[in-house]
Design an enzyme around this catalytic site. Structure first.
Site, PDB file in Angstrom:
ATOM      1  N   GLU A 437       4.417  -1.297  -0.458  1.00  0.00           N
ATOM      2  CA  GLU A 437       3.789  -2.113  -1.165  1.00  0.00           C
ATOM      3  C   GLU A 437       2.449  -2.329  -0.451  1.00  0.00           C
ATOM      4  OE1 GLU A 437       5.820  -5.244  -2.824  1.00  0.00           O
ATOM      5  OE2 GLU A 437       6.531  -6.484  -0.968  1.00  0.00           O
ATOM      6  N   ASP A 461       2.136  -4.627  -5.919  1.00  0.00           N
ATOM      7  CA  ASP A 461       1.532  -4.988  -4.468  1.00  0.00           C
ATOM      8  C   ASP A 461       0.608  -3.911  -4.009  1.00  0.00           C
ATOM      9  OD1 ASP A 461       1.569  -8.526  -3.921  1.00  0.00           O
ATOM     10  OD2 ASP A 461       3.697  -7.400  -3.531  1.00  0.00           O
TER      11      ASP A 461
HETATM   12  C1  PEP Z   1       5.356  -4.498  -6.841  1.00  0.00           C
HETATM   13  O1  PEP Z   1       5.115  -5.661  -5.641  1.00  0.00           O
HETATM   14  O2  PEP Z   1       5.231  -3.726  -6.798  1.00  0.00           O
HETATM   15  C2  PEP Z   1       7.223  -5.111  -6.793  1.00  0.00           C
HETATM   16  C3  PEP Z   1       7.939  -4.853  -7.265  1.00  0.00           C
HETATM   17  O3  PEP Z   1       7.440  -6.724  -6.270  1.00  0.00           O
HETATM   18  P1  PEP Z   1       6.721  -8.351  -7.259  1.00  0.00           P
HETATM   19  O4  PEP Z   1       6.066  -7.900  -8.134  1.00  0.00           O
HETATM   20  O5  PEP Z   1       7.604  -9.647  -6.717  1.00  0.00           O
HETATM   21  O6  PEP Z   1       5.121  -8.912  -5.865  1.00  0.00           O
HETATM   22 MG    MG Z   2       5.942  -6.901  -3.657  1.00  0.00          MG
END
Ligand code: PEP
Ligand code: MG
Length: 577
Positions: A437, A461
């Site tokens: 990410e 992210d």
């Molecule tokens: C992301 O970043 O795509 C993810 C699944 O994590 P979060 O949304 O919890 O940061």
């Molecule tokens: Mg994330």
């Protein structure tokens, strides 16, 4: 004359019905000081209002009809649990006593302090929990102010209506759904709010964030609500009515078709099996994931155990929660280690200095866990112990270099050795994987793939960091583009690096559950999609109708054209039959 209004479409479907606005419930809060002798009776007034609010929610809970998806009840349970949270009850009583202020003002101070904690969070899902605090506190406030809101799903003529309100709580939605509301429109809220999630799971068309909706729409006038595009058309002419009636019929046929897919495997037309997994956040969500036909859990966010409390959760408490979830899921469950940041610890009773200027770039997720190994150790021990109850994978968030991955893997190995020495049962071969990410991790994916047992692409992210836009900042939301060629290059590179190293690559960001991107992702070679359980049938429908070899061929070379428009045209062609 017709009037077009635009908000955010959060739950697909077309409704054509009359407007029914919510009335009452204004929260004009008086603020006053109490005489010393009145403090205890004011606390008693708060305690009574609080008990009454809880009774109301229990009544709503009891009225949920059989056969309603499990997550509906879970939303109400969350609110009932939050009612009992000491950070609401004790803190409000303390404000009344210490500040000698009325119960309403005290409750607002409690609410604002809790909301500010949630608002500082980077994680869009966790930020939506602020809505829960707001809804729970508003319910108590309305009782204190004797200003209960009337919200009805029926027009004056008795037909299903379009409910229009400032905001709608999950409990309101259950009442509205029971009365068969045609759609609802609110002035506040966003696509990740619980209100939006509930509307989607109940199939109620909804538009949120339509500022001034109550001023611009009139009671009893006919409106068309397009819950996908986010449009509300007041006083439509016959041409618009004809167009939308057609669209409504198409949508209903589509939904009826989806239910038939429940027991069917997600295999493409040309025989490629695709894994559709669920993203979950609360222990209760495990049941919802199972009911949705998900083949496992691709992302369990563990942050909730750490929030809204003074002490960190103990190993035993975490173990109980994880073991419960692991036992409830029949497939593999991918548990993500803590993704909190310096800005997200405020309520855990830990020391914290001034907030960092760029929390999303700061001490968050794996960085925090490596800096505070004891925090990580307790969680990892609990996770490993839970692995004795099912098929668990451990996923590390925000990995940006190999060193972090190795350090975390060493700490996990140490925890294994401890458990072994203590004679505690755990599964020996729990795979450790990395979330991809951060752009650096995507670029370095071939190197990471030699050490990680799996990857999961966190597009929420990855997009934010690649395009340098805060994912929860409304001002720059228009730049949040999953189709940006740079983002697609990183996704493709990650998938290919995983394939080259022989490790599975999943995607667990929102993009994986968005039907607009399914064909594109299949064309890029993605085989494991993890999403909100409510999206699974929708995505399965696309998978079973897709010819993946054709999609892959269509995508070959498209990303390398360098021209965003060519790329967009090529993606649009993927949708052609
Ligand atoms: C992301 O970043 O795509 C993810 C699944 O994590 P979060 O949304 O919890 O940061
Ligand atoms: Mg994330």
């Amino acid at each position: 004359m017709s009037l077009w209004l635009s908000g955010i479409g959060v739950s697909r479907g077309i409704a054509i019905a009359r407007v029914q606005k919510a009335h009452g419930g204004d929260l004009d809060v008086p603020e006053y000081r109490l005489a010393v002798g009145d403090v205890e009776s004011e606390i008693a007034r708060f305690v009574d209002a609080h008990a009454h609010a809880k009774t109301q929610l229990r009544e709503v809970r009891a009225r949920i009809p059989e056969g309603t998806p499990g997550d509906i009840a879970a939303f109400i349970d969350t609110h009932i649990l939050m009612m009992d949270d000491r950070s609401i009850t004790e803190s409000t009583a303390a404000h009344i006593r210490d500040g000698r202020i009325n119960a309403e003002t005290a409750l607002i101070r409690t609410r604002d302090a809790l909301i500010s904690v949630f608002e500082q969070m980077d994680d869009a899902y966790l930020r939506t929990r602020r809505d829960d605090v707001e809804h729970v506190c508003s319910r108590i406030l309305r009782i204190l102010l004797r200003s209960e809101r009337q919200i009805s799903a029926r027009s004056e003529h008795g037909e299903p209506a379009v409910g229009v309100a400032d905001d709608v709580t999950p409990a309101d939605i259950i009442l509205l759904a029971q009365q068969q509301v045609a759609a609802f429109v609110t002035e506040y809220g966003g696509p990740l709010s619980h209100t939006a999630i509930l509307a989607r799971s109940l199939g109620i068309p909804a538009v949120v964030g339509l500022r001034d909706a109550r001023r611009l729409l009139r009671d009893n006038e006919t409106v068309i609500v397009d819950g996908e595009a986010g449009h509300v058309l007041a006083d439509p002419d016959t041409q618009a009515l004809g167009f939308y009636r057609d669209k409504q019929r198409q949508h209903e046929r589509h939904r009826a078709g989806l239910v038939r897919l429940k027991g069917r495997d997600a295999v493409s037309r040309d025989g490629v099996p695709i894994r559709l997994l669920a993203n979950i956040e609360l222990p209760e969500d495990a049941r919802v994931a199972e009911e949705s036909g998900a083949q496992g859990v691709g992302l369990y966010r563990t942050e909730f155990l750490y929030m809204n409390r003074k002490e960190l959760p103990s190993e035993e408490e975490q173990y109980d929660a994880y073991a419960r979830i692991v036992s409830a899921v029949s497939g593999t469950i991918t548990i993500r280690t803590l993704d909190l940041g310096a800005d997200k610890q405020v309520d855990s009773g830990r020391s914290h200095g001034p907030l960092p200027t760029n929390p999303a770039l700061g001490l968050r997720a794996i960085r925090l866990c490596l800096k505070e190994p004891e925090l990580f150790r307790i969680q990892v021990r609990a996770l490993l112990r839970a692995s004795a109850h099912g098929r668990v994978q451990i996923m590390l968030p925000m990995i940006s270099n190999l060193q972090e991955f190795r350090q975390a893997a060493t700490l996990i190995e140490t925890a294994r050795a401890e458990l072994r020495a203590e004679g505690r049962p755990f599964a020996e071969n729990v795979p450790i994987g990395a979330m991809i990410e951060v752009p650096a991790a995507a670029i370095a994916a071939p190197m990471l793939a030699r050490h990680a047992r799996f990857f999961s692409i966190g597009t929420n992210d990855l997009i934010q960091y690649t395009l340098a836009i805060d994912r929860v900042d409304d001002e720059v939301n228009y730049l949040y583009d999953p189709l940006h060629p740079a983002v697609l290059h990183l996704i493709r590179h990650t998938i290919e690096s995983g394939r080259g190293a022989g490790i599975p690559v999943a995607m667990c960001g929102e993009m994986a559950g968005d039907p607009r991107f399914t064909r594109l992702l299949l064309g890029l070679g993605l085989t494991d999609f993890s999403m909100h359980p409510n999206s699974i049938l929708e995505i399965k429908q696309i998978v079973v109708e897709s010819d993946i070899a054709r999609l892959r061929a269509a995508m070959t070379g498209a990303l390398d054209s360098g021209d965003p428009q060519t790329l967009r045209d090529r993606i649009a062609e993927l949708d052609a039959p």
